[in-house]
Design a protein around this motif. Sequence first.
Motif, mmCIF file in Angstrom:
data_model
loop_
_atom_site.group_PDB
_atom_site.id
_atom_site.type_symbol
_atom_site.label_atom_id
_atom_site.label_comp_id
_atom_site.label_asym_id
_atom_site.label_seq_id
_atom_site.Cartn_x
_atom_site.Cartn_y
_atom_site.Cartn_z
ATOM 1 N N ASP A 13 0.835 -1.210 0.000
ATOM 2 C CA ASP A 13 0.000 0.000 0.000
ATOM 3 C C ASP A 13 0.870 1.261 0.000
ATOM 4 O O ASP A 13 0.576 2.234 -0.702
ATOM 5 N N GLU A 14 1.939 1.238 0.782
ATOM 6 C CA GLU A 14 2.832 2.401 0.878
ATOM 7 C C GLU A 14 3.485 2.693 -0.470
ATOM 8 O O GLU A 14 3.476 3.838 -0.953
ATOM 9 N N TYR A 15 4.061 1.660 -1.095
ATOM 10 C CA TYR A 15 4.767 1.874 -2.360
ATOM 11 C C TYR A 15 3.803 2.108 -3.520
ATOM 12 O O TYR A 15 4.148 2.811 -4.476
ATOM 13 N N ASN A 16 2.629 1.540 -3.436
ATOM 14 C CA ASN A 16 1.624 1.778 -4.478
ATOM 15 C C ASN A 16 1.301 3.265 -4.566
ATOM 16 O O ASN A 16 1.269 3.852 -5.654
ATOM 17 N N THR A 17 1.083 3.882 -3.421
ATOM 18 C CA THR A 17 0.794 5.323 -3.379
ATOM 19 C C THR A 17 2.011 6.138 -3.780
ATOM 20 O O THR A 17 1.918 7.085 -4.570
ATOM 21 N N GLN A 18 3.162 5.748 -3.259
ATOM 22 C CA GLN A 18 4.383 6.537 -3.434
ATOM 23 C C GLN A 18 4.972 6.428 -4.835
ATOM 24 O O GLN A 18 5.395 7.441 -5.418
ATOM 25 N N MET A 19 5.000 5.221 -5.404
ATOM 26 C CA MET A 19 5.768 4.969 -6.635
ATOM 27 C C MET A 19 4.918 4.634 -7.856
ATOM 28 O O MET A 19 5.415 4.717 -8.981
ATOM 29 N N PHE A 20 3.662 4.235 -7.645
ATOM 30 C CA PHE A 20 2.835 3.785 -8.762
ATOM 31 C C PHE A 20 1.537 4.565 -8.896
ATOM 32 O O PHE A 20 0.623 4.149 -9.610
ATOM 33 N N GLY A 21 1.458 5.703 -8.213
ATOM 34 C CA GLY A 21 0.284 6.559 -8.342
ATOM 35 C C GLY A 21 -1.003 5.928 -7.863
ATOM 36 O O GLY A 21 -2.106 6.371 -8.243
ATOM 37 N N GLY A 22 -0.902 4.883 -7.031
ATOM 38 C CA GLY A 22 -2.093 4.248 -6.478
ATOM 39 C C GLY A 22 -2.899 3.437 -7.476
ATOM 40 O O GLY A 22 -4.055 3.093 -7.195
ATOM 41 N N VAL A 23 -2.326 3.102 -8.644
ATOM 42 C CA VAL A 23 -3.107 2.425 -9.692
ATOM 43 C C VAL A 23 -3.184 0.911 -9.489
ATOM 44 O O VAL A 23 -3.999 0.241 -10.144
ATOM 45 N N LEU A 24 -2.357 0.345 -8.602
ATOM 46 C CA LEU A 24 -2.323 -1.105 -8.444
ATOM 47 C C LEU A 24 -3.404 -1.563 -7.470
ATOM 48 O O LEU A 24 -3.478 -1.079 -6.335
ATOM 49 N N ARG A 25 -4.220 -2.491 -7.914
ATOM 50 C CA ARG A 25 -5.269 -3.024 -7.060
ATOM 51 C C ARG A 25 -4.675 -4.030 -6.085
ATOM 52 O O ARG A 25 -3.766 -4.787 -6.427
ATOM 53 N N PRO A 26 -5.181 -4.072 -4.842
ATOM 54 C CA PRO A 26 -4.686 -5.060 -3.877
ATOM 55 C C PRO A 26 -4.867 -6.484 -4.410
ATOM 56 O O PRO A 26 -5.857 -6.781 -5.089
ATOM 57 N N ILE A 27 -3.915 -7.353 -4.109
ATOM 58 C CA ILE A 27 -3.979 -8.749 -4.547
ATOM 59 C C ILE A 27 -3.646 -9.651 -3.365
ATOM 60 O O ILE A 27 -3.050 -9.200 -2.383
ATOM 61 N N PRO A 28 -4.030 -10.927 -3.435
ATOM 62 C CA PRO A 28 -3.695 -11.855 -2.345
ATOM 63 C C PRO A 28 -2.190 -11.980 -2.150
ATOM 64 O O PRO A 28 -1.424 -11.927 -3.112
ATOM 65 N N VAL A 29 -1.786 -12.159 -0.907
ATOM 66 C CA VAL A 29 -0.375 -12.335 -0.556
ATOM 67 C C VAL A 29 -0.197 -13.731 0.016
ATOM 68 O O VAL A 29 -0.967 -14.168 0.876
ATOM 69 N N ARG A 30 0.814 -14.443 -0.471
ATOM 70 C CA ARG A 30 1.114 -15.787 0.009
ATOM 71 C C ARG A 30 2.588 -15.864 0.409
ATOM 72 O O ARG A 30 3.439 -15.248 -0.212
ATOM 73 N N LEU A 31 2.863 -16.646 1.436
ATOM 74 C CA LEU A 31 4.233 -16.933 1.841
ATOM 75 C C LEU A 31 4.581 -18.352 1.409
ATOM 76 O O LEU A 31 3.729 -19.237 1.415
ATOM 77 N N SER A 32 5.836 -18.558 1.016
ATOM 78 C CA SER A 32 6.282 -19.886 0.598
ATOM 79 C C SER A 32 7.628 -20.189 1.230
ATOM 80 O O SER A 32 8.229 -19.345 1.891
ATOM 81 N N ARG A 33 8.102 -21.419 1.001
ATOM 82 C CA ARG A 33 9.435 -21.806 1.455
ATOM 83 C C ARG A 33 10.322 -22.138 0.254
ATOM 84 O O ARG A 33 11.236 -22.965 0.329
ATOM 85 N N ALA A 34 10.058 -21.485 -0.862
ATOM 86 C CA ALA A 34 10.775 -21.775 -2.109
ATOM 87 C C ALA A 34 12.252 -21.430 -1.985
ATOM 88 O O ALA A 34 12.631 -20.440 -1.354
ATOM 89 N N ARG A 35 13.089 -22.245 -2.633
ATOM 90 C CA ARG A 35 14.521 -21.973 -2.711
ATOM 91 C C ARG A 35 14.893 -21.244 -3.991
ATOM 92 O O ARG A 35 15.934 -20.615 -4.076
ATOM 93 N N THR A 36 14.035 -21.347 -5.012
ATOM 94 C CA THR A 36 14.404 -20.874 -6.349
ATOM 95 C C THR A 36 14.067 -19.415 -6.598
ATOM 96 O O THR A 36 14.442 -18.866 -7.629
#
Length: 230
Positions: A13-36
């Motif tokens: 939310d912070e960077y969306n307002t600051q760097m992208f003019g607030g145009v990015l819609r919120p999306i789901p966030v997932r955590l993983s244990r990926a190595r790649t």
Amino acid sequence: MIPTTEYIRKKFDEYNTQMFGGVLRPIPVRLSRARTYIGQIRYTRRRTLFGAWRYSDFVFTISTRTDLPEREVEDTIIHEMIHYWIFSGNMRDDAPHGSLFRKKMAEINAMYNRNIAVSHKRTKEEMDNDTEKRQHLICVSRLRNGKTGVTIAAKSRLFMLWDAMPQFPDIWECRWVVSTDTFFNRFPRALTPKVYLVDNEELSRRLAGAKELVREGDCIKVGSNCYTPV
């Protein structure tokens, strides 16, 4: 730091307002244990009636396997947000990290004193901290100049690499072993022939508990276990 979903949403939310003019819609966030990967934008891609690609069903994924400095976590979030900005806006770039991505990355780095990069290079500290036990199929190559190197084979490429590695003119001899020593976690799984040079004394110490691999026709054996072509 190990980011949480709440932290990622807050920074998004912070960077969306600051760097992208607030145009990015919120999306789901997932955590993983990926190595790649450290961060990744997942999506569904569909072709329209006119032949163009449309992207939807975005998911923001961050790996929590590596404990990174907070500054690098922030840069990773912004890196993935640039991808999301391109995909969600149905913009066309000339490569996965093409001229459009690099232009936006350079603008953000200059304007906000960031250090976003195209790829993340693991530090020695990160590699040393990767202590998860896992099996490695290793080609140990002795080069004609006296140096020694290793190739960690992806299981799906084991037979191809077994045949290909001895064909390289710089390689004097090869032998194959299997090891769970965490030292080998630092090397990528090879899909094509590539040798990583290793200090001879270090390698000898790390291979102390390794078991030899033997090929018998369409079976590469270690003990009673048999690998067959995938």
